[in-house]
Design a protein around this motif. Sequence first.
Motif, PDB file in Angstrom:
ATOM      1  N   ARG A  44     -13.444   8.841  13.468  1.00 28.19           N
ATOM      2  CA  ARG A  44     -12.919   9.901  13.427  1.00 28.19           C
ATOM      3  C   ARG A  44     -12.271  10.783  14.475  1.00 28.19           C
ATOM      4  O   ARG A  44     -12.700  11.882  15.248  1.00 28.19           O
ATOM      5  CB  ARG A  44     -13.578  11.153  12.663  1.00 28.19           C
ATOM      6  CG  ARG A  44     -14.089  10.853  11.364  1.00 28.19           C
ATOM      7  CD  ARG A  44     -13.194  11.036  10.510  1.00 28.19           C
ATOM      8  NE  ARG A  44     -13.039  10.167   9.417  1.00 28.19           N
ATOM      9  CZ  ARG A  44     -14.288  10.736   7.792  1.00 28.19           C
ATOM     10  NH1 ARG A  44     -14.000  12.085   7.991  1.00 28.19           N
ATOM     11  NH2 ARG A  44     -13.831   9.620   7.008  1.00 28.19           N
ATOM     12  N   ARG A  45     -11.650   9.799  15.634  1.00 24.24           N
ATOM     13  CA  ARG A  45     -11.676   9.971  16.971  1.00 24.24           C
ATOM     14  C   ARG A  45      -9.625   9.413  17.030  1.00 24.24           C
ATOM     15  O   ARG A  45      -8.892   9.498  17.492  1.00 24.24           O
ATOM     16  CB  ARG A  45     -11.955   9.234  18.471  1.00 24.24           C
ATOM     17  CG  ARG A  45     -13.490   9.822  17.706  1.00 24.24           C
ATOM     18  CD  ARG A  45     -13.839  11.097  18.592  1.00 24.24           C
ATOM     19  NE  ARG A  45     -15.076  11.003  18.531  1.00 24.24           N
ATOM     20  CZ  ARG A  45     -16.301  11.168  18.909  1.00 24.24           C
ATOM     21  NH1 ARG A  45     -16.007   9.471  19.421  1.00 24.24           N
ATOM     22  NH2 ARG A  45     -17.054  11.340  18.408  1.00 24.24           N
TER      23      ARG A  45
ATOM     24  N   ALA B  81       1.606  15.264   5.292  1.00 19.61           N
ATOM     25  CA  ALA B  81       0.242  13.926   5.421  1.00 19.61           C
ATOM     26  C   ALA B  81      -0.603  14.273   4.210  1.00 19.61           C
ATOM     27  O   ALA B  81      -1.712  13.806   4.344  1.00 19.61           O
ATOM     28  CB  ALA B  81      -0.013  15.514   6.667  1.00 19.61           C
ATOM     29  N   THR B  82      -0.790  15.812   2.957  1.00 20.78           N
ATOM     30  CA  THR B  82      -1.405  15.282   2.284  1.00 20.78           C
ATOM     31  C   THR B  82      -1.353  14.097   1.459  1.00 20.78           C
ATOM     32  O   THR B  82      -2.533  13.283   0.715  1.00 20.78           O
ATOM     33  CB  THR B  82      -1.224  16.363   0.857  1.00 20.78           C
ATOM     34  OG1 THR B  82      -1.601  18.153   2.125  1.00 20.78           O
ATOM     35  CG2 THR B  82      -2.636  16.871   0.272  1.00 20.78           C
ATOM     36  N   GLY B  83      -0.064  13.673   1.334  1.00 18.59           N
ATOM     37  CA  GLY B  83      -0.126  12.983   0.321  1.00 18.59           C
ATOM     38  C   GLY B  83      -0.806  11.477   1.272  1.00 18.59           C
ATOM     39  O   GLY B  83      -0.954  10.494  -0.256  1.00 18.59           O
ATOM     40  N   ASP B  93      -6.945  13.825  10.144  1.00 17.86           N
ATOM     41  CA  ASP B  93      -6.261  13.688  11.033  1.00 17.86           C
ATOM     42  C   ASP B  93      -5.872  12.266  11.623  1.00 17.86           C
ATOM     43  O   ASP B  93      -4.424  12.432  12.094  1.00 17.86           O
ATOM     44  CB  ASP B  93      -7.451  13.674  12.305  1.00 17.86           C
ATOM     45  CG  ASP B  93      -8.465  13.080  12.715  1.00 17.86           C
ATOM     46  OD1 ASP B  93      -9.170  12.459  11.108  1.00 17.86           O
ATOM     47  OD2 ASP B  93      -8.877  12.327  13.301  1.00 17.86           O
ATOM     48  N   ALA B  94      -6.295  11.212  10.901  1.00 20.55           N
ATOM     49  CA  ALA B  94      -5.401  10.158  10.854  1.00 20.55           C
ATOM     50  C   ALA B  94      -3.942  10.418  10.237  1.00 20.55           C
ATOM     51  O   ALA B  94      -3.282   9.373  10.006  1.00 20.55           O
ATOM     52  CB  ALA B  94      -5.843   8.666  10.145  1.00 20.55           C
ATOM     53  N   ALA B  95      -4.334  10.398   9.094  1.00 27.42           N
ATOM     54  CA  ALA B  95      -2.971  10.748   7.937  1.00 27.42           C
ATOM     55  C   ALA B  95      -1.778  11.666   9.282  1.00 27.42           C
ATOM     56  O   ALA B  95      -0.769  11.718   8.687  1.00 27.42           O
ATOM     57  CB  ALA B  95      -3.723  11.737   6.781  1.00 27.42           C
ATOM     58  N   LEU B  96      -2.554  13.156   9.434  1.00 21.99           N
ATOM     59  CA  LEU B  96      -1.161  13.679   9.724  1.00 21.99           C
ATOM     60  C   LEU B  96      -0.901  12.397  11.523  1.00 21.99           C
ATOM     61  O   LEU B  96       0.796  12.147  11.650  1.00 21.99           O
ATOM     62  CB  LEU B  96      -2.285  14.690  10.180  1.00 21.99           C
ATOM     63  CG  LEU B  96      -1.316  15.617  11.094  1.00 21.99           C
ATOM     64  CD1 LEU B  96      -0.903  16.432   9.652  1.00 21.99           C
ATOM     65  CD2 LEU B  96      -2.282  16.573  11.869  1.00 21.99           C
ATOM     66  N   GLY B  97      -1.977  11.794  11.791  1.00 21.37           N
ATOM     67  CA  GLY B  97      -1.178  10.569  12.860  1.00 21.37           C
ATOM     68  C   GLY B  97       0.310  10.500  12.382  1.00 21.37           C
ATOM     69  O   GLY B  97       0.912   9.814  13.231  1.00 21.37           O
ATOM     70  N   VAL B  98      -0.180   9.595  10.938  1.00 23.93           N
ATOM     71  CA  VAL B  98       0.770   8.499  10.450  1.00 23.93           C
ATOM     72  C   VAL B  98       2.088   9.403  10.737  1.00 23.93           C
ATOM     73  O   VAL B  98       2.793   8.590  10.910  1.00 23.93           O
ATOM     74  CB  VAL B  98      -0.071   7.429   9.166  1.00 23.93           C
ATOM     75  CG1 VAL B  98       1.239   6.924   8.583  1.00 23.93           C
ATOM     76  CG2 VAL B  98      -0.701   6.952   9.683  1.00 23.93           C
TER      77      VAL B  98
END
Lengths: 309, 449
Positions: A44-45, B81-83, B93-98
């Motif tokens: 989670r980082r 991001a939700t999708g 956070d990873a989804a947002l990053g993608v």
Amino acid sequence: MDTFLTDLARLLSLQDANTRTVLLGTGTLGLAAGVVGCFATLRRRALLGDAIAHAALPGICLAFLVVGSRSFPAFMLGALILGAFSAGVIAMVRAYTRVKEDAAIGIVIGSFFGLGVVLSSMIQKRPGGAVAGLDGFIFGKAASMTSADAIATSLVAGACLLVVAALYKEFKALCFDREFAASQGWPAVALDLIIMALVCACTVAGLPAVGVVMVVALLIIPGAAARCWTDRLGVMLLLAGLFGLGAAVIGAALSATLPAPPGSLSRGWPTGPLIVLSAAAAFLFSAVFAPRRGLIARLLAHRTEIVAP
Amino acid sequence: MTAPDLTSGDLWTIAVAVCCSVACGTIGCFLVLRRLSLLGDAISHAVLPGIAVAFMLTGSREPWAMLGGALAIGLLTAGLATGVRRLGRLPEDAALGVVFTSLFALGVLLITWVAPSIDLDPGCVLYGLLEFVPLDMVTLIGADAADSARIAPGQFAATPTLEVPRALLWQAGLMLGNLTLITVIFKELRIASFDAALATTMGLSAAVVHGLMLTSVAATTVISFEAVGSILVVAMLVAPGATAQLLTDRLGRMVMLSGVLGASAAIIGYLLAVWLDASASGMISVVAGSQFAVAAVAAPRYGVVGKLIRNARLSQRIAREDVLGLLYRVHESGDSRPASLPHAQVLRAVAPGFRSRLACWQLRAAGLIQGMSGDELSLTPKGVEQAAQVIRAHRLWETFLSRNLPLPLDHLHEPSERLEHFLTPEIQAKIAAEVGDRSDPHGKQIPSP
């Protein structure tokens, strides 16, 4: 179009020394970042890499101010120091204040990158500052990689992969069952720090190719794409490495061969966005078409369930 | 190096920066509270392709078109991001990053494609064009707006017409809009920020409040990026709110404080930038970050130093009370007066090192104990009174424990040794009323209050 095909043929036959250099540097980096990024996401980082990357910009500027010329190792060292510092700041804010990690990351991104912009605006105004090539670090410019740069990058990438291979069992336990890892007597905090250090190294090594703003994509997206295909960590790491390698090579190749946009002052296409979009395409394809976990497979499974109870 | 004189152009620019910082800082508080800080970051990166597409469709830099395109993409980011999170089963956070890296990459490519015909490069989206604010003036009062010669900064002041930078109109409008929104739905925002479930049970739709807030964040990001750059937007959405969070516990104060912090960062940052001849939006972000650093270290209640001091004072009080308690027990058992204990033995029994030495010194200075260091220590009459209260708390708690829990007698001392420091006179009175205050389970007398 003819020139494009010729360029592509030259590229694929690896005749060009410069092409070999760029593909070696970006490819090994994509491989390592894909693998290391899996652990970052699992811990989670995921967005820590984003903060580290943004904090690297002032590090590069400070290195330029200290050394006084464009020196790849000095830039990387400066980026590494400030990147690690920013990760430390985030960890301390999380541990010692009531401010949450997301806000800490946001503050670090904003203020460190702001510092980088301040320093680079001051450098640009100095005599000889324009040659610093700092802009290349923001959006990525793999074409300007020298063979020494590429070898240094692949050494870093290779070292990261070796660490992952050596500590695979421990990392796996840490990501899925921290208590179990601790009960085995493994130092969970130290392992976490090693993962952070790997993230830091991959981020900084990726700056010249992908740039400050987008390098975090190299860490996150290949792992996200690999996750769609498998539930096993080993397979996921392998796939993520391959996706990272593929995206980096395809992006760098496109950047080197695509004809420059009409009317542009021979700037060509920046490498970073092409690499990121190649990775994003891999993710999109995986998310839709992967067996079992893909969108189509899930829709079909859903329908079968309803039709045949 | 002396500070150069500020022109009226500088003042207009400061006004723009202040309006933007207040607009971002106030709405940003709610992002910080709801742990959505990085959404501002994501949206401000993701608007790039929206701007590029709007330009490609309309063929001009018409502000409304750009705004529409960017706002659409900004809202899309949250949805995407939700999708992606559901599609790839990723952490948030990873989804947002993608999503935001991909959109930003797309935007850079689109802008590289259309760039030769438009003076917009990806760099100015990041850093903004704060320095160029006074070059684009519009006339509010007066007639001669068409006179292009007067766009030079400083010239307009002598004429009776009123010209203001176009960016100021946008930023001031944005600031007023955000402040109005926050004022009107303050109660709803507060409930939705701290307890979304409660908001829903009260008939407020948390989703509607959330949507309004996101729209406001997207509009703020989009309107601000051209003047101040996305990096300043990211800093201003998060840093002042987080700083204010360290300074107060009340939401209303936090929002106001965040606005004030944002405004002051804008002014100080701009002046520093002029002085150092550096990027203004970068410098303002640095000042906002520094404000946070200062608050994190020195905030009275939630700062690191304040916490350390409070902890040290608490340990010191505990050490003092332990010395008093120890000497009281000696005093109580001894028939001959003055009952005393060697200094070294006291130090060993209470806490090793500096803390117990300081405790003895403090007690001697307060006239509660007597005797030199390295010598025998004993309680003064005043010290006996104070020590009796510590012992009373200790023995009351032992009595309470033994009455209410089936604990063996030798298990009572440990918990009471810890709790004796925290029993207020009110609690002591309640315990005394419950279990009596004659003697403790060991048969020792409980001192009277």
